[in-house]
Design an enzyme around this catalytic site. Sequence first.
Site, PDB file in Angstrom:
ATOM      1  N   GLU A   2      -2.730  -0.855 -44.698  1.00  0.00           N
ATOM      2  CA  GLU A   2      -2.078  -1.169 -45.963  1.00  0.00           C
ATOM      3  C   GLU A   2      -2.002  -2.691 -46.157  1.00  0.00           C
ATOM      4  OE1 GLU A   2      -1.822   1.275 -47.845  1.00  0.00           O
ATOM      5  OE2 GLU A   2      -0.335   2.777 -47.275  1.00  0.00           O
TER       6      GLU A   2
ATOM      7  N   HIS B 237      -6.273  -0.743 -49.602  1.00  0.00           N
ATOM      8  CA  HIS B 237      -6.334  -0.359 -48.178  1.00  0.00           C
ATOM      9  C   HIS B 237      -7.694   0.243 -47.819  1.00  0.00           C
ATOM     10  CE1 HIS B 237      -4.388   3.897 -48.967  1.00  0.00           C
ATOM     11  NE2 HIS B 237      -5.692   3.993 -48.978  1.00  0.00           N
TER      12      HIS B 237
ATOM     13  N   ASP C 258      -8.761   7.806 -39.488  1.00  0.00           N
ATOM     14  CA  ASP C 258      -7.294   7.767 -39.452  1.00  0.00           C
ATOM     15  C   ASP C 258      -6.717   9.176 -39.409  1.00  0.00           C
ATOM     16  OD1 ASP C 258      -8.162   8.268 -42.043  1.00  0.00           O
ATOM     17  OD2 ASP C 258      -7.244   6.503 -42.921  1.00  0.00           O
TER      18      ASP C 258
HETATM   19  C1  F6R Z   1      -9.055   8.164 -45.856  1.00  0.00           C
HETATM   20  C2  F6R Z   1      -8.582   6.799 -45.917  1.00  0.00           C
HETATM   21  C3  F6R Z   1      -8.180   6.131 -47.184  1.00  0.00           C
HETATM   22  C4  F6R Z   1      -8.945   6.584 -48.411  1.00  0.00           C
HETATM   23  C5  F6R Z   1      -8.418   5.871 -49.664  1.00  0.00           C
HETATM   24  C6  F6R Z   1      -9.117   6.316 -50.914  1.00  0.00           C
HETATM   25  O1  F6R Z   1      -9.415   8.531 -44.525  1.00  0.00           O
HETATM   26  O2  F6R Z   1      -8.500   6.204 -44.909  1.00  0.00           O
HETATM   27  O3  F6R Z   1      -8.332   4.742 -47.014  1.00  0.00           O
HETATM   28  O4  F6R Z   1     -10.304   6.303 -48.237  1.00  0.00           O
HETATM   29  O5  F6R Z   1      -7.053   6.118 -49.793  1.00  0.00           O
HETATM   30  O6  F6R Z   1      -8.850   7.669 -51.139  1.00  0.00           O
HETATM   31  P1  F6R Z   1      -9.614   8.485 -52.276  1.00  0.00           P
HETATM   32  O7  F6R Z   1     -11.029   8.551 -51.873  1.00  0.00           O
HETATM   33  O8  F6R Z   1      -8.941   9.836 -52.255  1.00  0.00           O
HETATM   34  O9  F6R Z   1      -9.410   7.740 -53.546  1.00  0.00           O
END
Ligand code: F6R
Length: 264
Positions: A143, A138, A67
Site C-alpha cells: 500500500e 498498490h 499475496d
Molecule cells: C492481487 C493484488 C492487487 C491487485 C490490485 C488490482 O493479488 O495483489 O494488487 O492486483 O488490487 O486489482 P483488480 O485487478 O481487481 O483491479
Amino acid sequence: MEIIIKPDYDAVCAEAATIILRAWKKKNNLVLGLATGKTPLGLYEKLIAIHKNGEIDFSTVITFGLDEYLGLEETNPQSFAFYLDRHLYRHINIRPENIHRLSGRPSDIDEHCRAYERKIRSVGGIDIQILGLGRNGHIGFNEPGSSLTSRTRLKSLTQETVKANASLFEDEKDVPRFCLTMGIGTILESRLILLLASGEDKADIVARAAEGPVTAFVPASALQLHPQAKFILDEEAASRLALKDYYRWTQENKERLSSFTRKE
Ligand code: F6R
C-alpha cells in the site's frame, strides 16, 4: 520501462499470454509470480486455452502467489490460494509441488515470509511477475507508504483497499484487515514484470505510476526503476498518459527494429 497500448482488455490479456508463451518456449521451467484480482482473469483464461490446445505444458512451470489475506484458509473461497486454484491451477497440468503460496494462517509470520523469499531464491528467482494495479497505486498489497526496498511481510490494508475488495465478501466487515505480500524489493528482483491495467478507473493511477515521480506514495512508480517492466494497457487505462503518442509510435516502429537484429 515499456508501455504497450492495446485496443481493449482482451488484447491486453493476449499480449501477456504471448509473452509468457514465448518465454516458456525458451525456458520450460519458467518461474511465474501470479497476482489475483479482476485484471489477470482474462490472462489466466488465455493460458488455460493455450494449454488445452497443446501449445504450453505447465508440468515444469513453477509459480509463486503474490499475496494472501491473513486469517483465511486456502479452502476459503475468498482466499487468493482458492482464486488461483479456481481460475488457473485446476485447469492446467501444473504439479502441486511447484505451486508456492503465502499461507493465510502461518504459525510464525516472520519466518514464513523469510522462508518464502528463500524459496524464490532457491529456484533461481522469478522470471515473469504478473501484476495488477490498485487504484491507490498498490502492487501486490504494498500500500502507499510501503518501502521501495521492502521484502515479503505482513501489511495492513488501507480502508480504500478493504472497500474495493468488499464486493467479494458478504459484508465489508468480513474483509481481512491484514495480508502477507511480496515486498516491492522482492517484486523488483523479478527478471521481467508485466503490469496489466484496464479501464478508465485505472487511467489516473497508471499515469502517476508510469510518468509521475518515483515515490513510496505510489508503490507502482517503483517499476520505473526496473530495466524490464512492461505496462500492458487498454486504451482507457492509457488515456491519461502524457506520452501516449510516443509509446504508440515506438510500438509501431518495433517491427523496423527487428530488421536490424534479424539473423541472416
Ligand atoms: C492481487 C493484488 C492487487 C491487485 C490490485 C488490482 O493479488 O495483489 O494488487 O492486483 O488490487 O486489482 P483488480 O485487478 O481487481 O483491479
